[in-house]
Design an enzyme around this catalytic site. Structure first.
Site, PDB file in Angstrom:
ATOM      1  CD  GLU A 289      39.706  40.222  37.228  1.00 27.93           C
ATOM      2  OE1 GLU A 289      39.719  41.440  37.433  1.00 27.93           O
ATOM      3  OE2 GLU A 289      39.529  39.428  38.063  1.00 27.93           O
ATOM      4  CG  HIS A 310      70.103  38.983  28.486  1.00 25.86           C
ATOM      5  ND1 HIS A 310      71.491  38.870  27.800  1.00 25.86           N
ATOM      6  CD2 HIS A 310      70.047  40.239  28.570  1.00 25.86           C
ATOM      7  CE1 HIS A 310      71.901  39.825  27.823  1.00 25.86           C
ATOM      8  NE2 HIS A 310      71.026  40.749  28.029  1.00 25.86           N
ATOM      9  CE  LYS A 424      36.499  34.393  43.443  1.00 27.48           C
ATOM     10  NZ  LYS A 424      35.857  35.821  43.249  1.00 27.48           N
TER      11      LYS A 424
HETATM   12  O1  PA5 Z   1      39.137  43.787  39.249  1.00 24.30           O
HETATM   13  C1  PA5 Z   1      38.285  43.100  39.984  1.00 24.30           C
HETATM   14  O2  PA5 Z   1      37.296  43.202  40.111  1.00 24.30           O
HETATM   15  C2  PA5 Z   1      38.959  41.888  40.887  1.00 24.30           C
HETATM   16  O3  PA5 Z   1      40.171  41.696  40.624  1.00 24.30           O
HETATM   17  C3  PA5 Z   1      38.538  42.182  42.392  1.00 24.30           C
HETATM   18  O4  PA5 Z   1      39.361  43.288  42.502  1.00 24.30           O
HETATM   19  C4  PA5 Z   1      39.285  41.178  43.257  1.00 24.30           C
HETATM   20  O5  PA5 Z   1      38.716  39.801  42.785  1.00 24.30           O
HETATM   21  C5  PA5 Z   1      39.111  41.215  44.800  1.00 24.30           C
HETATM   22  O6  PA5 Z   1      37.745  41.396  44.842  1.00 24.30           O
HETATM   23  P1  PA5 Z   1      37.202  41.942  46.081  1.00 24.30           P
HETATM   24  O7  PA5 Z   1      37.688  43.653  46.606  1.00 24.30           O
HETATM   25  O8  PA5 Z   1      35.832  41.960  46.170  1.00 24.30           O
HETATM   26  O9  PA5 Z   1      37.790  41.222  47.511  1.00 24.30           O
END
Ligand code: PA5
Length: 449
Positions: A289, A310, A424
């Site tokens: 990310e 394996h 989303k």
């Molecule tokens: O690292 C990040 O920012 C994302 O993976 C968020 O943690 C994830 O999308 C969850 O978001 P939120 O805490 O707003 O529900």
């Protein structure tokens, strides 16, 4: 006290001394950019001071809330997705007994997870167990509006209220969310749930050393102060200098980018202990990310050896030569199992009698590294003295800092995730969410037979 160290001896032949030394110049620019908060996304650098910035009062509050949940729960459900749950799960899985539900007496409470996917079979199975147990919920969402955890929490809250009544349920819910904004904050205030704050300047995937990670970890009975102590040691090493020989995060960031520039675009995080599986899952999220944007970034992948030798082992040895490996190499396991002598020796394994199983695991690891190096897969090792909370703290800060440095080397913002919005919007359009009418019309047109 020992440290986590990055061992790059098996990169010989893949990176020259000159290439390695030359990279220090880039780090001398990148490191101060991070430390002086001049780089991209610099309003999300609160994690740099976690752990040193956490007060004793905050830790006390986390420990007290954890003790209360532990006292009333056989099961605690941690609701969250991405950075809001993976860090806690990563640490908890390193410390728990692999077969804890079958221990007698059972480890209590058992930590389970929800809101990290949308499977209704999973949720129905979970409810089967919860309705016969004493249980509580920690719901974590920084935005307070993420669909997966919000839906899971709606279902679980409904179930808790059926079992304990509205007031009883409110005593079994702790919310971790933004200080002021979001639906979860509003709900928590209205229902009177105890609340912890996700700091404004800490993004989800960098939040494990905030209440987001620390509360579930404390509920699992793991000493959070040890984790913070280890992280503080790494914080100190990382902040002090950009020198790759002193700062393992700088060294890791540099080496993976040298390899990337030579066409090694896929990094496999390798573990030889199932307890580390979720460390890899958390690392995949942190790096995927943070770096995968603007059509660039090292693809983070994970394998568990010797199991995956394996399966994926064939590809790594012999497939497309775009891979490098980073192995989580643990010096000392928690426990020891000696291989017994067998009179008949039909399996021919008596030559290993008296040795412990980890010795065989180590030799499998060394043999694999050498084979993969021969197959043109560069290898480096992160040496972890032991899988204790202290070293897990070091490891977390090490990976976070290296990720930020590496993102800056790649010239991306390691603290945003604009690409996550695309699915989303489509999902909301398909579900007919109010406010998405135009998108709904367009997407219906697109999927028409
Ligand atoms: O690292 C990040 O920012 C994302 O993976 C968020 O943690 C994830 O999308 C969850 O978001 P939120 O805490 O707003 O529900």
């Amino acid at each position: 006290m020992k440290h986590i160290e990055l061992d790059i001896r098996h990169l010989e032949g893949f990176i020259t001394k000159n290439e390695y030394n030359a990279f220090q110049k880039e780090l001398n620019v990148i490191h101060p950019m991070l430390m002086n908060r001049r780089g991209k996304g610099s309003d999300f650098l609160g994690w740099l001071d976690l752990p040193s910035g956490i007060s004793d009062n905050e830790i006390d509050a986390i420990e007290n809330a954890a003790a209360e949940l532990r006292a009333i729960s056989q099961i605690v459900v941690v609701v969250g997705i991405g950075g809001s749950y993976l860090g806690a799960r990563a640490v908890i899985e390193t410390q728990k007994h692999a077969f804890s539900p079958w221990l007698s007496p059972a480890a209590s409470p058992e930590i389970v997870y929800a809101g990290h996917q949308l499977s209704q079979d999973y949720m129905a199975d979970l409810l089967d167990v919860l309705e016969k147990s004493a249980w509580s919920v920690i719901v974590i969402s920084k935005s307070g509006t993420t669909t997966e955890p919000a839906l899971a929490f709606r279902i679980l809250k409904n179930q808790l209220e059926k079992q304990y009544g509205k007031q009883g349920a409110a005593k079994r819910i702790v919310a971790i969310t933004d200080e002021k904004r979001g639906a979860l904050k509003q709900l928590a205030t209205q229902e009177g749930y105890p609340t912890f704050v996700v700091p404004d300047d800490v993004g989800g995937r960098y939040s494990v050393l905030s209440p987001v990670g620390l509360l579930p970890i404390a509920v699992a009975g793991i000493p959070v102060r040890e984790i913070l102590k280890g992280a503080a040691e790494m914080e100190n090493r990382v902040k002090t200098t950009p020198d790759m020989e002193q700062n393992p995060a700088a060294k890791y960031a540099a080496v993976r980018n040298i390899l990337y520039r030579k066409g090694k675009a896929v990094e496999f995080m390798v573990n030889y202990l199932p307890a580390l599986y979720y460390i890899t899952e958390w690392w995949k999220q942190l790096y995927g990310e943070s770096e995968g944007k603007q059509n660039r970034g090292i693809l983070p992948h994970g394998v568990s050896f010797t199991t995956d030798l394996h399966s994926m082992g064939q590809y790594i040895q012999d497939g497309l030569r775009v891979i490098f490996e980073t192995t989580l190499s643990v010096e000392k396991t928690k426990r020891e199992i000696l291989i017994p002598e067998d009179d008949a020796n039909l399996d021919g394994l008596n030559y290993l009698a008296g040795k412990d199983l980890q010795y065989v695991n180590k030799m499998a690891g060394l043999g694999t590294t050498l084979a993969h190096v021969d197959g043109s897969v560069p290898n480096m090792h992160i040496h972890i003295p032991e899988i204790t909370p202290y070293y897990m703290g070091q490891l977390i800060y090490f990976f976070e800092a290296a990720c930020a440095l590496s993102g800056y080397i790649l010239d991306v913002n390691p603290f945003d995730q604009p690409g996550v919005e695309a699915y989303k919007r489509n999902m909301f359009a398909l579900l007919g969410k109010p406010g998405f009418e135009e998108e709904t019309r367009k997407i219906q047109e697109r999927i028409k037979e």
